[in-house]
Each structure stands twice: as structure tokens, then as C-alpha cells.
Scaffold this active site. Structure first.
Site, PDB file in Angstrom:
ATOM      1  N   GLU A 131      72.773  35.817 101.415  1.00 62.84           N
ATOM      2  CA  GLU A 131      71.658  35.725 102.374  1.00 62.84           C
ATOM      3  C   GLU A 131      71.547  36.904 103.338  1.00 62.84           C
ATOM      4  O   GLU A 131      71.362  36.711 104.537  1.00 62.84           O
ATOM      5  CB  GLU A 131      71.766  34.405 103.159  1.00 62.84           C
ATOM      6  CG  GLU A 131      71.816  33.191 102.240  1.00 62.84           C
ATOM      7  CD  GLU A 131      71.928  31.857 102.985  1.00 62.84           C
ATOM      8  OE1 GLU A 131      72.157  31.875 104.202  1.00 62.84           O
ATOM      9  OE2 GLU A 131      71.778  30.818 102.331  1.00 62.84           O
ATOM     10  N   GLU A 238      72.634  27.052  93.294  1.00 67.73           N
ATOM     11  CA  GLU A 238      72.732  25.910  94.214  1.00 67.73           C
ATOM     12  C   GLU A 238      71.578  24.937  93.997  1.00 67.73           C
ATOM     13  O   GLU A 238      70.969  24.431  94.944  1.00 67.73           O
ATOM     14  CB  GLU A 238      72.717  26.400  95.677  1.00 67.73           C
ATOM     15  CG  GLU A 238      73.762  27.466  95.972  1.00 67.73           C
ATOM     16  CD  GLU A 238      73.792  27.918  97.433  1.00 67.73           C
ATOM     17  OE1 GLU A 238      73.198  27.244  98.295  1.00 67.73           O
ATOM     18  OE2 GLU A 238      74.415  28.952  97.706  1.00 67.73           O
TER      19      GLU A 238
END
Ligand code: GLA
Length: 333
Positions: A131, A238
Site C-alpha cells: 500500500e 486478499e
């Protein structure tokens, strides 16, 4: 034999010709969900236990006990482990970021060498940086304490260190909102630049925290095409499919409506059909959990609102979504 009446073969065996089927596990579900894990999954990711705050809460104080248990579980079953995650702005203790560039770089070096080195040859791929890209606005990179403390090349630095600690591991850049047109262009730009500079980035992880209505199949395909054009490996890292639309409804029901579970099954069927189309570039699809009794979405984005995002229900029974994913491929014979 009529496939509908055949015993449902384990999901990972069905998908053996396509990609690995993974699940995020934690210190509890490794035991409580062991039966489902063994039958349906051939890759595991630590939900939290390998993040900096868990594995090195204080300087040089490494907590390898639970990660070691996960590694032993995987090794005993001959399944893979994805390492998650080395450099992130969240779940990282404040002490990591105190001081100047040299201090941050040295802490990063010690951390990556200790963690990647310990599981060298056992963790087949690492989410090296998580991220780092900004969601909206003009800037490519998120304003994080890593960026502030070390400058833009903290990312290249992390990949080089991880490569040095395990030259055989596949190294991933991992992010969310990865199908958003603006953000995917930035992710593509970042990873493309790194690779042109010779930085060892081998893959892009699409987190896949998705919903019934978004992202569109078109955006998913466009993102897979764009990332694959860089010549990197792809993984969905995910995946979960929330049955809620963002913050609506504000309070949850105790049980999901059957109609909602059918819509979710259709959505999973659509998503996995796309993944199968891209099996030449996708190496693994990891669900962010195993069954609906243990999901982070019960507390995100609304605390205490029940969600049912996975393939197995709260009693560990296969949901319509499981059948939809399993139906897409012939059982292994
Ligand atoms: C991000 C992280 C994951 C996890 C989820 C929420 O996607 O990469 O490790 O923390 O948020 O559970």
C-alpha cells in the site's frame, strides 16, 4: 458421473491446473479451521502475525513463535506460504520511524534480513511493500512515515534487501483499490519504473477486497491486462466479497438473506471465471479468511456489523459461493 452428485473434491485440487488457492490464517484459525484448510487450500498467509508490529514489536525483539507454527503447518502439508508483509505504514511500531534516514534504513535492513532470512526457501513469495501508492489526487505515493523518513527510494531499498535475503523468493508489490482506473495507472507506473531501474519486483498483488456490485468485470480485466503488460506475475492476495454496499446498512442482520448468498455466488462465479481466463499470469488466489465466523469485515468499515464474505459459512459448511467456484473446474481424478 453426474458432477452434481460427486463428492466435492478439495478446491485446491480442482484448481491445480490453474493457480494455488490460498487463505489468510491467524493464530486461532490455524487450529479451529484446520480441517477446511487442509482440504481446500494449498497456500497460507498470516493475517497479522508476520506484520512488523507482531513479529518485531521492539527493536531486535523478534516473536517467531506463531509464524514458526504457521510455517511448520505449511511444511507438514507440503503447501506454500506467502509472506505478508515487510514494509507498510500500518501495524508498524512508532519506534521504527524515529530518527533520520540512516536509522530507518538500518532498521529496515535488520528487520528484512532477520525475517526473510529465517524463512528463506520456505516462504515462496513476499509482499515486500504494501500500500505505498496514494488513492486519490495527483501524488503517486502515499504520504507515509516511510516516505517522509527515507524518501521515495525506500521502496527500491526494501525490494533489494528482500532479494538479498532470499534470492529465490518471488517479490510482490501489494495494494488495494487496485482496479480503480486512477490508482491502477499509478501502481503500473511505480512497478514499471522500479523494473526499468533493475529493482527486483517480480509480482503485483491485487488485494481483492471486493463487493457484490464493484469493481466491474471490465475494471478487473483492464487491471489484470495492465499489470500483466509489465511482464510480472500476478496474485489475488486478499480476496473477499462483502455482501454489504460500503457503510450500508448501518446495522447488520444475524443471518444473511438466502437471496444475498445467491447473488454472492454469482459474483464469485464471475470473478473466478475471469481469474481462470488469466491463469497464464495468475499464480495464486488467496481468500482473506476461511469461513464467515472469522472475518475482519465484521468490524470494517462498520464496527460490529456482521458480514459473510467467504466461501464457507459460520458453521464451516460450503456456501453457494463455494459451489459456484468449485463448479468452474472439473474435479481432479
Ligand atoms: C490490508 C492489509 C491486510 C489486512 C487488511 C485488513 O488489506 O494488507 O494485511 O490488514 O488490510 O484486514
Amino acid at each position: 458421473m453426474d458432477e452434481a452428485h460427486a463428492a466435492p473434491a478439495g478446491l485446491w485440487k480442482r484448481y491445480a491446473g490453474h493457480f494455488r488457492i490460498g487463505a489468510a490464517v491467524n493464530r486461532r484459525t490455524l487450529d479451529s479451521h484446520a480441517r477446511l484448510l487442509a482440504e481446500h487450500f494449498n497456500s497460507i498467509t498470516a493475517e497479522n502475525e508476520m506484520k512488523w508490529g507482531s513479529i518485531e514489536p521492539n527493536p531486535d525483539d523478534f516473536r517467531f513463535e506463531v509464524p514458526d507454527r504457521m510455517a511448520a503447518f505449511a511444511t507438514a502439508r507440503g503447501i506454500g506460504i506467502r509472506g505478508h508483509t515487510l514494509v507498510w505504514h500500518n501495524q508498524t511500531p512508532a519506534w521504527v520511524f524515529s530518527g533520520g534516514r540512516m536509522e530507518l534504513a538500518e532498521r529496515m535492513r535488520r528487520h528484512i534480513q532477520a525475517v526473510v532470512g529465517r524463512y528463506r526457501g520456505r516462504i515462496y513469495c513476499w509482499d515486500v511493500v504494501n500500500e505505498a501508492v496514494a488513492d486519490a489526487g495527483g501524488d503517486r505515493l502515499r504520504a507515509s512515515p516511510w516516505l517522509e523518513g527515507m524518501g521515495e527510494d525506500y521502496i527500491a531499498h526494501a525490494f533489494q534487501l528482500a532479494h538479498g535475503a532470499d534470492p529465490d523468493a518471488t517479490l510482490f508489490y501489494n495494494d488495494y483499490n487496485e482496479t480503480d482506473p486512477g490508482k491502477r495507472a499509478k501502481i503500473h507506473g511505480l512497478v514499471g519504473d522500479l523494473r526499468r531501474e533493475g529493482v527486483p519486483v517480480h509480482g503485483i498483488g491485487l488485494q481483492g477486497h471486493w463487493r457484490l456490485d464493484a469493481p466491474s468485470a471490465r475494471d478487473i480485466r483492464a487491471s489484470l491486462d495492465l499489470y500483466a503488460s509489465l511482464g510480472v506475475r500476478l496474485q489475488v492476495t486478499e480476496l473477499d466479497v462483502s455482501v454489504h454496499a460500503g457503510r450500508e446498512p448501518a446495522a447488520g442482520a444475524a443471518e444473511p438473506a438466502p437471496e444475498l448468498l445467491e447473488r454472492q455466488a454469482e459474483r464469485y462465479a464471475e470473478i473466478f471465471a475471469i481469474f481462470r481466463e488469466y491463469r497464464a499470469v495468475i499464480d495464486a488466489v488467496t481468500l482473506w479468511g476461511i469461513a464467515d465466523d472469522a472475518t475482519w469485515l465484521d468490524n470494517f468499515p462498520v464496527r460490529g456489523r456482521k458480514d459473510w464474505p467467504l466461501l464457507f459459512d459460520t458453521h464451516h459448511r460450503p456456501k453457494p459461493a463455494f459451489a459456484a467456484v468449485a463448479r468452474g473446474v472439473e474435479p481432479a481424478r
